[in-house]
Design a protein around this motif. Structure first.
Motif, PDB file in Angstrom:
ATOM      1  N   ASP A  91       9.845   6.235  -0.804  1.00  0.00           N
ATOM      2  CA  ASP A  91      10.713   5.186  -1.340  1.00  0.00           C
ATOM      3  C   ASP A  91      11.059   5.563  -2.772  1.00  0.00           C
ATOM      4  O   ASP A  91      10.305   5.296  -3.702  1.00  0.00           O
ATOM      5  N   TYR A 118       2.998  -1.145  -4.929  1.00  0.00           N
ATOM      6  CA  TYR A 118       1.990  -2.193  -4.807  1.00  0.00           C
ATOM      7  C   TYR A 118       1.028  -2.125  -5.992  1.00  0.00           C
ATOM      8  O   TYR A 118       0.651  -1.038  -6.420  1.00  0.00           O
ATOM      9  N   LEU A 175      -0.703   3.705   7.096  1.00  0.00           N
ATOM     10  CA  LEU A 175      -0.695   3.563   5.640  1.00  0.00           C
ATOM     11  C   LEU A 175      -1.984   2.902   5.139  1.00  0.00           C
ATOM     12  O   LEU A 175      -2.560   3.328   4.128  1.00  0.00           O
ATOM     13  N   ARG A 197      17.077   1.578  -4.105  1.00  0.00           N
ATOM     14  CA  ARG A 197      15.988   2.229  -3.379  1.00  0.00           C
ATOM     15  C   ARG A 197      16.591   3.130  -2.298  1.00  0.00           C
ATOM     16  O   ARG A 197      17.496   2.736  -1.556  1.00  0.00           O
ATOM     17  N   THR A 219      -0.232  -3.837   5.213  1.00  0.00           N
ATOM     18  CA  THR A 219       0.284  -5.208   5.185  1.00  0.00           C
ATOM     19  C   THR A 219      -0.737  -6.206   5.733  1.00  0.00           C
ATOM     20  O   THR A 219      -0.937  -7.279   5.161  1.00  0.00           O
ATOM     21  N   LEU A 234       4.606   4.726  -2.635  1.00  0.00           N
ATOM     22  CA  LEU A 234       5.013   5.548  -1.495  1.00  0.00           C
ATOM     23  C   LEU A 234       6.191   6.389  -1.969  1.00  0.00           C
ATOM     24  O   LEU A 234       7.285   5.868  -2.219  1.00  0.00           O
ATOM     25  N   TYR A 248      10.189  -3.019   8.165  1.00  0.00           N
ATOM     26  CA  TYR A 248       9.493  -3.281   6.896  1.00  0.00           C
ATOM     27  C   TYR A 248       8.369  -4.296   7.040  1.00  0.00           C
ATOM     28  O   TYR A 248       8.311  -5.040   8.018  1.00  0.00           O
ATOM     29  N   GLY A 249       7.538  -4.375   5.978  1.00  0.00           N
ATOM     30  CA  GLY A 249       6.684  -5.525   5.776  1.00  0.00           C
ATOM     31  C   GLY A 249       7.564  -6.639   5.223  1.00  0.00           C
ATOM     32  O   GLY A 249       8.350  -6.409   4.302  1.00  0.00           O
ATOM     33  N   GLN A 290      -2.502  -1.022   9.308  1.00  0.00           N
ATOM     34  CA  GLN A 290      -1.417  -1.396   8.402  1.00  0.00           C
ATOM     35  C   GLN A 290      -1.967  -1.965   7.094  1.00  0.00           C
ATOM     36  O   GLN A 290      -2.825  -2.857   7.109  1.00  0.00           O
ATOM     37  N   GLU A 314       3.938  -7.314   9.212  1.00  0.00           N
ATOM     38  CA  GLU A 314       4.471  -5.952   9.308  1.00  0.00           C
ATOM     39  C   GLU A 314       5.459  -5.827  10.459  1.00  0.00           C
ATOM     40  O   GLU A 314       5.146  -6.153  11.600  1.00  0.00           O
ATOM     41  N   LYS A 315       6.650  -5.377  10.109  1.00  0.00           N
ATOM     42  CA  LYS A 315       7.699  -5.023  11.072  1.00  0.00           C
ATOM     43  C   LYS A 315       7.969  -6.094  12.142  1.00  0.00           C
ATOM     44  O   LYS A 315       7.931  -5.806  13.353  1.00  0.00           O
ATOM     45  N   VAL A 360       9.097  -5.657   1.705  1.00  0.00           N
ATOM     46  CA  VAL A 360       8.252  -4.958   0.727  1.00  0.00           C
ATOM     47  C   VAL A 360       8.743  -3.518   0.602  1.00  0.00           C
ATOM     48  O   VAL A 360       8.912  -2.813   1.599  1.00  0.00           O
ATOM     49  N   VAL A 361       8.990  -3.108  -0.644  1.00  0.00           N
ATOM     50  CA  VAL A 361       9.335  -1.714  -0.946  1.00  0.00           C
ATOM     51  C   VAL A 361       8.007  -1.005  -1.253  1.00  0.00           C
ATOM     52  O   VAL A 361       7.018  -1.665  -1.558  1.00  0.00           O
ATOM     53  N   GLY A 362       7.950   0.294  -1.195  1.00  0.00           N
ATOM     54  CA  GLY A 362       6.674   0.997  -1.333  1.00  0.00           C
ATOM     55  C   GLY A 362       6.075   1.064  -2.720  1.00  0.00           C
ATOM     56  O   GLY A 362       5.783   2.156  -3.228  1.00  0.00           O
TER      57      GLY A 362
HETATM   58  C1  G1P Z   1       5.681   1.083   4.971  1.00  0.00           C
HETATM   59  C2  G1P Z   1       4.984  -0.266   4.973  1.00  0.00           C
HETATM   60  C3  G1P Z   1       6.004  -1.398   5.025  1.00  0.00           C
HETATM   61  C4  G1P Z   1       6.994  -1.252   3.886  1.00  0.00           C
HETATM   62  C5  G1P Z   1       7.636   0.139   3.929  1.00  0.00           C
HETATM   63  C6  G1P Z   1       8.520   0.361   2.726  1.00  0.00           C
HETATM   64  O1  G1P Z   1       6.296   1.254   6.233  1.00  0.00           O
HETATM   65  O2  G1P Z   1       4.109  -0.341   6.084  1.00  0.00           O
HETATM   66  O3  G1P Z   1       5.347  -2.646   4.941  1.00  0.00           O
HETATM   67  O4  G1P Z   1       7.980  -2.272   3.964  1.00  0.00           O
HETATM   68  O5  G1P Z   1       6.648   1.170   3.941  1.00  0.00           O
HETATM   69  O6  G1P Z   1       9.190   1.576   2.810  1.00  0.00           O
HETATM   70  P1  G1P Z   1       6.748   2.718   6.789  1.00  0.00           P
HETATM   71  O7  G1P Z   1       8.023   3.040   6.082  1.00  0.00           O
HETATM   72  O8  G1P Z   1       5.642   3.653   6.455  1.00  0.00           O
HETATM   73  O9  G1P Z   1       6.947   2.516   8.262  1.00  0.00           O
END
Ligand code: G1P
Length: 258
Positions: free
Chosen positions: A103, A177, A80, A222, A201, A100, A140-141, A199, A160-161, A173-175
């Motif tokens: 989401d 920003y 990302l 969401r 994040t 994103l 998630y972040g 990342q 992150e994760k 964190v939801v997508g």
């Molecule tokens: C991404 C971000 C993550 C965030 C998430 C939300 O992760 O890296 O920090 O919490 O979207 O959906 P991914 O879903 O691409 O693994």
């Protein structure tokens, strides 16, 4: 999602928030996205000629003008953070928003619009937050929260994760920003993080302490449309909420459940 593609929900949310310029970061096999926002000239003419005004109205795809959309290719799927960095020359030296589209947020008001209100009061960077079950932090972040008025949460750290055992909270964190352009410099210098990916994040975390960093708790539902269950649930939720379909669809689903 019912009768319009997921990407358009994100565009509508951003349009509602007052966003006027769009950059799509795409990649191999995604040319349908690029074509989607063009005028569907042949189809519209055909519908017009046949007097199918209902169908014509149903093609209510986002009303974007030539020049409002740019497409940039990520070329290789490195994460990302890398996807965002691919847009650096188009973003230039201005704050920008990232959505994103996977989401999907079903809410009364545009989530990004609410985040812009917070940004106008506090400046810096703003992300959208939601509480997740403790055992899901590794998806998630996750933030280290500071001052929290129940709606806006000061962000003191981002990871992150993380595994549940080391997660600083269960606020994810939801997508969505709003970011300062300095994040692009951090991304330029970034090395791979969780999952071997660049990342976002990690680079956002480097802005903490340099500019305000806040999270807004999500007002809405969401759906993680990157999963089959999330996509299906969202489709059902949106269909049930549609004035023109809701009642009939509810009856159809109820019959299936019997
Ligand atoms: C991404 C971000 C993550 C965030 C998430 C939300 O992760 O890296 O920090 O919490 O979207 O959906 P991914 O879903 O691409 O693994």
């Amino acid at each position: 999602m019912v009768d319009k593609p997921l990407i358009e929900y994100a565009v509508d949310e951003a349009l509602d928030a007052g966003i006027e310029e769009f950059i799509f970061v795409t990649g191999r096999g995604k040319s349908a996205i690029e074509n989607h926002f063009d005028v569907h000239y042949e189809l519209e003419q055909t519908l017009l000629q046949r007097g199918k005004t209902g169908e014509l109205d149903a093609m209510n795809y986002a009303d974007l003008e030539p020049g409002q959309i740019a497409y940039v290719r990520q070329m290789s799927p490195l994460g990302l953070g890398h996807a965002v960095w691919c847009a650096r020359h188009l973003v230039n030296d201005e704050p920008f928003a990232v959505l994103l589209a996977d989401d999907l947020i079903k809410a009364e008001r545009s989530t990004l619009g609410e985040m812009i209100d917070v940004y106008e009061q506090r400046g810096g960077n703003v992300v959208s937050l939601m509480e997740v079950p403790a055992e899901h932090t590794s998806r998630y972040g996750i933030v280290t929260p500071g001052d929290d008025d129940g709606s806006v949460v000061e962000i003191k750290g981002l990871v992150e994760k993380p595994a549940p055992s080391v997660a600083p909270s269960n606020l994810a964190v939801v997508g969505r920003y709003i970011l300062q352009p300095a994040v692009m410099d951090e991304l330029t210098a970034a090395t791979s993080g969780a999952g071997g990916e660049i990342q976002l994040t990690d680079s956002m975390a480097r802005l903490i302490g340099r500019s305000p960093f806040n999270g807004l708790r999500l007002n809405g539902t969401r759906f993680d449309c990157g999963t089959k269950i999330g996509f299906l649930s969202a489709t059902v939720a949106y269909a049930l909420a549609r004035p023109d379909l809701g009642d009939e669809f509810r009856a159809a689903v109820t019959a299936l459940l019997e």
